[in-house]
Design an enzyme around this catalytic site. Structure first.
Site, short mmCIF file in Angstrom:
data_model
loop_
_atom_site.label_atom_id
_atom_site.label_comp_id
_atom_site.label_asym_id
_atom_site.label_seq_id
_atom_site.Cartn_x
_atom_site.Cartn_y
_atom_site.Cartn_z
N CYS A 75 0.91 -1.18 0.15
CA CYS A 75 -0.11 -0.05 -0.04
C CYS A 75 0.96 1.16 -0.12
O CYS A 75 1.67 1.52 0.94
CB CYS A 75 -1.06 0.11 1.02
SG CYS A 75 -1.98 1.55 1.40
N CYS A 185 -0.24 3.58 -6.56
CA CYS A 185 -1.30 2.94 -5.83
C CYS A 185 -1.40 1.56 -6.34
O CYS A 185 -1.69 1.46 -7.35
CB CYS A 185 -2.52 3.69 -5.40
SG CYS A 185 -3.98 3.02 -4.79
#
Length: 260
Positions: A75, A185
């Site tokens: 992440c 991302c």
């Protein structure tokens, strides 16, 4: 030997890290993996940094209960907002975090680079400093994408919403000579082909996976944690939204990605 045979934990704010998991499982076929997605609290990219840290701690503790030998923060937002504190909190375990591959694009000689990431990742000093460092070598467009990870959390069912939002986000860049796309991302690689098409087709895409693959293998090898044999690799899924439908979505994304 017991530590060597333990699984590797992979953690993300939701389903995005499954794109990272797919890459790691393929590059390290002798290793077993446990993935934890905090889908009940996804996405992290529009939350305050201190909240991202606390949510990350809760998720990591769930993985540590499974006896993991190393952790990959799949992440970008959690990496940028919480990685140093997490390393200090868990000094007994290798912790790696994925980061936007801006340097890789610049090193490849790209001159017009679009970086797509969550608002929090874009706003953090770590990314801002990196973008400033390379501003004389390339034109860097930093594009925060609020809501995109949310829609990708829906999987294939979210495609109409994903396409509509991408049209809005990318509209200001369609006339620019972009030669590289950095996906900051881990949700975004699931829709990288759609993004590339909207930008005009042929474009080099950078995800950061090359670096995390190599560094994970290096960390395991130097700490004598590489698994030397495994007849059948196992991949286990866990979620803070612990429902059969959510876990089935995780498995489907791992097996097939988002299909148009």
């Amino acid at each position: 030997m017991e530590d060597r045979n333990a699984p590797i934990g992979v953690f993300d704010s939701g389903v995005g890290g499954i794109s990272t998991l797919r890459t790691l499982a393929k590059s390290l076929p002798k290793e077993n993996f446990i993935f934890y997605g905090d889908s009940a609290n996804a996405p992290y990219g529009e939350r305050p940094a201190d909240q991202v840290y606390q949510l990350s701690v809760t998720a990591i503790n769930q993985l540590r209960k499974q006896g993991i030998k190393a952790l990959v923060i799949a992440c970008n937002t959690a990496t940028s907002a919480a990685k140093p504190q997490l390393i200090s909190r868990y000094p007994d375990m290798p912790i790696l975090g994925i980061e936007p591959a801006l340097k890789q694009a610049v090193d490849a000689g790209k001159k017009h680079i679009l970086v797509m990431a969550t608002p929090l990742t874009i706003s953090r000093p770590k990314y801002q400093n990196q973008a400033a460092k390379f501003k004389d070598q390339a034109t860097i467009y930093s594009l925060p994408c609020p809501g995109l990870a949310d829609r990708i959390e829906l999987g294939t069912a979210g495609l109409p919403q994903i396409s509509s939002l991408l049209d809005q986000l990318l509209a200001p860049y369609l006339g620019k000579p972009i030669d590289a796309l950095v996906l900051g991302c881990t949700h975004y690689p699931f829709v990288k082909d759609i993004i590339a098409e909207k930008l005009g087709g042929q474009i080099e895409i950078y995800t950061g996976y090359d670096g995390i693959e190599r560094y994970l293998e290096y960390q395991l090898r130097t700490k004598s944690l590489l698994r030397t044999e495994n007849q059948k690799q196992t991949i286990q899924f866990m979620s803070s939204r612990d429902t059969p439908a959510e876990l089935a979505l995780y498995q489907d994304l791992f097996d097939h990605g988002i299909q148009r």
